[in-house]
Enzyme design. Sequence first.
Site, mmCIF file in Angstrom:
data_model
loop_
_atom_site.group_PDB
_atom_site.id
_atom_site.type_symbol
_atom_site.label_atom_id
_atom_site.label_comp_id
_atom_site.label_asym_id
_atom_site.label_seq_id
_atom_site.Cartn_x
_atom_site.Cartn_y
_atom_site.Cartn_z
ATOM 1 N N TYR B 130 72.294 -28.430 37.936
ATOM 2 C CA TYR B 130 73.428 -29.345 37.753
ATOM 3 C C TYR B 130 73.094 -30.710 38.350
ATOM 4 O O TYR B 130 73.407 -31.747 37.769
ATOM 5 C CB TYR B 130 74.689 -28.764 38.404
ATOM 6 C CG TYR B 130 75.186 -27.492 37.744
ATOM 7 C CD1 TYR B 130 75.892 -27.570 36.544
ATOM 8 C CD2 TYR B 130 74.963 -26.241 38.301
ATOM 9 C CE1 TYR B 130 76.350 -26.409 35.919
ATOM 10 C CE2 TYR B 130 75.410 -25.087 37.689
ATOM 11 C CZ TYR B 130 76.109 -25.166 36.497
ATOM 12 O OH TYR B 130 76.550 -24.026 35.885
ATOM 13 N N ASN B 153 82.275 -26.858 27.783
ATOM 14 C CA ASN B 153 81.459 -27.100 26.589
ATOM 15 C C ASN B 153 82.108 -26.443 25.369
ATOM 16 O O ASN B 153 82.243 -25.225 25.326
ATOM 17 C CB ASN B 153 80.065 -26.509 26.840
ATOM 18 C CG ASN B 153 79.151 -26.617 25.625
ATOM 19 O OD1 ASN B 153 79.483 -27.289 24.660
ATOM 20 N ND2 ASN B 153 78.009 -25.946 25.707
ATOM 21 N N CYS B 161 74.392 -25.142 27.437
ATOM 22 C CA CYS B 161 74.836 -25.278 28.826
ATOM 23 C C CYS B 161 74.340 -24.107 29.671
ATOM 24 O O CYS B 161 74.312 -24.192 30.898
ATOM 25 C CB CYS B 161 76.359 -25.387 28.890
ATOM 26 S SG CYS B 161 77.223 -23.978 28.184
ATOM 27 N N HIS B 162 73.926 -23.008 29.007
ATOM 28 C CA HIS B 162 73.411 -21.863 29.781
ATOM 29 C C HIS B 162 72.078 -22.196 30.456
ATOM 30 O O HIS B 162 71.634 -21.450 31.323
ATOM 31 C CB HIS B 162 73.266 -20.622 28.880
ATOM 32 C CG HIS B 162 72.342 -20.817 27.721
ATOM 33 N ND1 HIS B 162 72.747 -21.392 26.540
ATOM 34 C CD2 HIS B 162 71.026 -20.534 27.552
ATOM 35 C CE1 HIS B 162 71.728 -21.438 25.686
ATOM 36 N NE2 HIS B 162 70.670 -20.926 26.289
ATOM 37 N N GLU B 188 65.147 -16.140 26.414
ATOM 38 C CA GLU B 188 64.418 -17.374 26.118
ATOM 39 C C GLU B 188 63.082 -17.459 26.861
ATOM 40 O O GLU B 188 62.146 -18.095 26.389
ATOM 41 C CB GLU B 188 65.267 -18.603 26.480
ATOM 42 C CG GLU B 188 66.479 -18.769 25.577
ATOM 43 C CD GLU B 188 67.189 -20.106 25.788
ATOM 44 O OE1 GLU B 188 66.751 -20.887 26.658
ATOM 45 O OE2 GLU B 188 68.174 -20.354 25.077
#
Lengths: 150, 190
Positions: B130, B153, B161-162, B188
């Site tokens: 952040y 979001n 945003c993850h 990912e």
Amino acid sequence: MVPFEQVVREHGPHVLRVCRAVVGPDAADDVWSEAFLSALRAYPSLPEGSDVRAWLVTIARRRGVDALRARARRAVPVADLPERGVLDDLPELDLYAALAALPPKQRACVAHHHLAGLPHAEVAALVGGSPEAARRAAADGVAALRRSLL
Amino acid sequence: MTTAETVPDHLHARLVRDAEAQGLLDVAYRTLDSPYGPLLLAATPRGLVRVAFAAEGHDRVLADLAARLSPRVLAAPGRLDAAARELDEYLAGRRRAFDLPLDLALARGAFRREVLDRLPAIAYGTTRTYAEVARDAGRPAAVRAVGTACATNPLPLVVPCHRVVRTGGGLGDYLGGTGAKRALLAMESA
């Protein structure tokens, strides 16, 4: 204001029943489609707190009358009456043909009150005249239907 | 009068078609099954405007779309074909970036919008904190505001945003639940 999809879900079947009663099952799809498209266009400016169902029935009725007028203008004679309409709760009766034979005011009052479930006061607001006259027209219509069907 | 009646499918489809043709389909939506539960997808004519997890309450989200965008909202899967396909591919690990027109009309405030605009630059399989996102956006003190931008979001998954986590290794909150965030990051980085 609720999403229009919810309006379609909650009131669509009811309005379709009105359309079938007013113009018969064959033309009902067109009338329903035109009515809901008009309603979608006007929906954002419908005042909060409006009776959405009565508003939709008014639009559908207007579209139905247009369709009947257009049909009368075409005035193509047909050899046979259309196939009998299917109304789930009255499968044995040729209800649409009998309804079509009623005088217009009786037909409208029977359709709006008995098929669409509107109170007589709302029916009167739609077809004109007093609630008492709407009640009487619906009662006369039902009596005539009874005579012709039973 | 029976109450379980529904509008025949062909009439609903015709209404959607006519509405689209006449420019009256302001918000189209559908749901999509996913490993994280059913997702609600909604699009305006400009692009994908909302992705919502079940935890947000899909009915509540639709009511919010009607209030903030337009009440001309219809279940109309056609407009969302591409978005549904790309999300399916992404969730199956077969897509690393989205190629969809997006409508960020629901982003509130210039700074949150700026944060959301920057998130797609965080590459697949990587994360930023952040604090780093705040610094990238030119407001290093606005760490909390970055958190709020992520938490609100309107397009989770598509606007990633993850991939924004806490300094020190904490995951941080997620609209779809912390479990979903952990699973997405694991997928990912696999």
